[in-house]
Write a protein that holds these residues in place. Structure first.
Motif, mmCIF file in Angstrom:
data_model
loop_
_atom_site.group_PDB
_atom_site.id
_atom_site.type_symbol
_atom_site.label_atom_id
_atom_site.label_comp_id
_atom_site.label_asym_id
_atom_site.label_seq_id
_atom_site.Cartn_x
_atom_site.Cartn_y
_atom_site.Cartn_z
ATOM 1 N N GLY A 169 45.588 -6.605 60.424
ATOM 2 C CA GLY A 169 46.020 -5.253 60.777
ATOM 3 C C GLY A 169 47.086 -5.229 61.856
ATOM 4 N N LYS A 170 47.145 -6.277 62.655
ATOM 5 C CA LYS A 170 48.144 -6.371 63.729
ATOM 6 C C LYS A 170 49.188 -7.446 63.429
ATOM 7 C CE LYS A 170 46.020 -3.538 66.619
ATOM 8 N NZ LYS A 170 46.549 -2.241 66.933
ATOM 9 N N GLY A 171 49.073 -8.093 62.276
ATOM 10 C CA GLY A 171 49.902 -9.251 61.987
ATOM 11 C C GLY A 171 51.148 -8.957 61.185
ATOM 12 N N CYS A 172 51.626 -9.998 60.556
ATOM 13 C CA CYS A 172 52.881 -9.998 59.808
ATOM 14 C C CYS A 172 52.813 -9.045 58.615
ATOM 15 C CB CYS A 172 53.182 -11.418 59.348
ATOM 16 S SG CYS A 172 54.602 -11.556 58.263
ATOM 17 N N ALA A 173 53.769 -8.123 58.563
ATOM 18 C CA ALA A 173 53.841 -7.185 57.448
ATOM 19 C C ALA A 173 54.179 -7.906 56.145
ATOM 20 C CB ALA A 173 54.868 -6.099 57.737
ATOM 21 N N SER A 174 54.984 -8.940 56.229
ATOM 22 C CA SER A 174 55.346 -9.678 55.005
ATOM 23 C C SER A 174 54.121 -10.326 54.384
ATOM 24 C CB SER A 174 56.391 -10.747 55.322
ATOM 25 O OG SER A 174 57.602 -10.161 55.704
ATOM 26 N N ALA A 175 53.345 -11.039 55.173
ATOM 27 C CA ALA A 175 52.168 -11.717 54.640
ATOM 28 C C ALA A 175 51.166 -10.723 54.065
ATOM 29 C CB ALA A 175 51.510 -12.571 55.718
ATOM 30 N N ALA A 176 51.090 -9.554 54.653
ATOM 31 C CA ALA A 176 50.113 -8.566 54.213
ATOM 32 C C ALA A 176 50.595 -7.726 53.029
ATOM 33 C CB ALA A 176 49.756 -7.644 55.380
ATOM 34 N N LEU A 177 51.915 -7.513 52.913
ATOM 35 C CA LEU A 177 52.384 -6.462 52.014
ATOM 36 C C LEU A 177 53.448 -6.849 50.991
ATOM 37 C CD1 LEU A 177 52.711 -3.644 54.702
ATOM 38 C CD2 LEU A 177 50.848 -3.969 53.070
ATOM 39 N N LEU A 178 53.833 -8.111 50.909
ATOM 40 C CA LEU A 178 54.966 -8.458 50.035
ATOM 41 C C LEU A 178 54.823 -7.952 48.608
ATOM 42 C CD1 LEU A 178 56.245 -12.012 50.974
ATOM 43 C CD2 LEU A 178 57.368 -9.816 51.224
ATOM 44 N N ALA A 179 53.677 -8.157 48.000
ATOM 45 C CA ALA A 179 53.508 -7.723 46.607
ATOM 46 C C ALA A 179 53.682 -6.216 46.472
ATOM 47 C CB ALA A 179 52.138 -8.153 46.088
ATOM 48 N N GLU A 180 53.216 -5.475 47.455
ATOM 49 C CA GLU A 180 53.348 -4.018 47.388
ATOM 50 C C GLU A 180 54.770 -3.565 47.740
ATOM 51 O OE1 GLU A 180 49.548 -1.590 48.124
ATOM 52 O OE2 GLU A 180 49.479 -3.217 49.609
ATOM 53 N N ILE A 181 55.409 -4.239 48.681
ATOM 54 C CA ILE A 181 56.795 -3.884 49.022
ATOM 55 C C ILE A 181 57.690 -4.054 47.803
ATOM 56 C CG2 ILE A 181 58.813 -4.588 50.388
ATOM 57 C CD1 ILE A 181 56.836 -5.149 52.709
ATOM 58 N N ALA A 182 57.419 -5.054 46.989
ATOM 59 C CA ALA A 182 58.209 -5.282 45.776
ATOM 60 C C ALA A 182 58.122 -4.102 44.811
ATOM 61 C CB ALA A 182 57.750 -6.565 45.083
ATOM 62 N N ARG A 183 57.091 -3.290 44.928
ATOM 63 C CA ARG A 183 56.906 -2.131 44.045
ATOM 64 C C ARG A 183 57.369 -0.820 44.683
ATOM 65 N NH1 ARG A 183 51.721 -4.506 43.977
ATOM 66 N NH2 ARG A 183 51.567 -6.034 42.317
ATOM 67 N N GLU A 184 57.832 -0.883 45.905
ATOM 68 C CA GLU A 184 58.285 0.319 46.608
ATOM 69 C C GLU A 184 59.668 0.736 46.111
ATOM 70 O OE1 GLU A 184 56.770 2.356 49.076
ATOM 71 O OE2 GLU A 184 55.035 1.299 48.276
ATOM 72 N N ALA A 219 44.174 -16.767 65.335
ATOM 73 C CA ALA A 219 44.213 -15.379 65.814
ATOM 74 C C ALA A 219 45.051 -14.501 64.888
ATOM 75 C CB ALA A 219 44.756 -15.324 67.238
ATOM 76 N N HIS A 220 46.199 -15.008 64.439
ATOM 77 C CA HIS A 220 47.046 -14.238 63.523
ATOM 78 C C HIS A 220 46.352 -14.091 62.172
ATOM 79 C CE1 HIS A 220 51.212 -13.712 61.437
ATOM 80 N NE2 HIS A 220 50.627 -12.555 61.654
ATOM 81 N N ARG A 221 45.766 -15.165 61.696
ATOM 82 C CA ARG A 221 45.041 -15.134 60.421
ATOM 83 C C ARG A 221 43.928 -14.081 60.445
ATOM 84 N NH1 ARG A 221 41.520 -20.057 60.008
ATOM 85 N NH2 ARG A 221 40.424 -18.814 61.547
ATOM 86 N N ASP A 222 43.209 -14.020 61.542
ATOM 87 C CA ASP A 222 42.013 -13.184 61.628
ATOM 88 C C ASP A 222 42.292 -11.732 61.977
ATOM 89 O OD1 ASP A 222 40.681 -15.526 61.053
ATOM 90 O OD2 ASP A 222 40.079 -15.908 63.125
ATOM 91 N N ASN A 223 43.548 -11.365 62.188
ATOM 92 C CA ASN A 223 43.897 -9.989 62.560
ATOM 93 C C ASN A 223 45.034 -9.453 61.701
ATOM 94 O OD1 ASN A 223 42.168 -9.408 64.975
ATOM 95 N ND2 ASN A 223 43.102 -11.349 65.591
#
Length: 189
Positions: free
Chosen positions: A99-114, A93-97
């Motif tokens: 948009g509602k899941g972990c911000a780290s798993a979704a955005l780490l590479a981009e957060i590193a550039r913020e 369920a977490h894998r398949d969603n």
């Protein structure tokens, strides 16, 4: 024209909600302000009374997403300990969603550039989550914070791999392997 009390707060909340889902689902760079504002039911011009820039929106969105995640960790730990937290995080369920899941798993590479302010905020929130996990480890654990970092790295990396591969069977195998690896970190501590 006067608007009812609370309308500005409601609009701001809606922008944050839409942006959080868009950023986690599509990435920060791929989520334009026009799309976010349209999805929020607002015009582009309504953005700037709420946020100074997209970077400010990203910072607040990441902060809110990590606060929500800390609450979810707290609930999972309270209801079933680390095993429950691991199983919940590495679920289909977490894998398949995303948009509602972990911000780290979704955005780490981009957060590193913020900007540094966003990375500092991320660091503070991550350390809070690491502490939540480290206090749940067995009392004899020599470096509870180090083990908690390893658990987070295992969980986040596993989820990213499970989302990236083609095919549910392989993805499920990756989730299972990640669960076993995270549990082994706890048992070895």
């Amino acid at each position: 024209m006067r608007y009812e009390k609370g309308r500005k707060d409601a609009s701001r909340g809606r922008i944050l909600e839409v942006a959080a889902e868009r950023f986690r689902k599509n990435g920060i760079a791929a989520s334009g302000l026009a799309t976010i504002m349209g999805d929020a039911g607002l015009t582009n011009g309504a953005f700037y009374p709420h946020f100074q820039s997209k970077a400010a929106l990203v910072r607040e969105t990441v902060a809110a997403a990590l606060e929500d995640q800390s609450d979810e960790i707290r609930q999972a730990l309270a209801s079933g300990g680390l095993a429950m937290a691991i199983d919940t995080y590495l679920s289909a369920a977490h894998r398949d969603n995303p948009g509602k899941g972990c911000a780290s798993a979704a955005l780490l590479a981009e957060i590193a550039r913020e900007p540094p302010e966003t990375r500092q905020l991320y660091t503070e929130r991550l350390l809070t989550q690491v502490h939540q996990v480290s206090v749940e480890l067995p009392p004899q654990t020599p470096d509870p914070e180090g083990v908690a970092f390893a658990i987070f790295a295992t969980l986040i990396g596993t989820l990213q791999l499970a989302r990236a591969v083609e095919g549910t069977e392989l993805s499920d195998r990756i989730l299972a392997a990640g669960k076993a690896a995270a549990r082994a970190l706890i048992e070895q501590s």
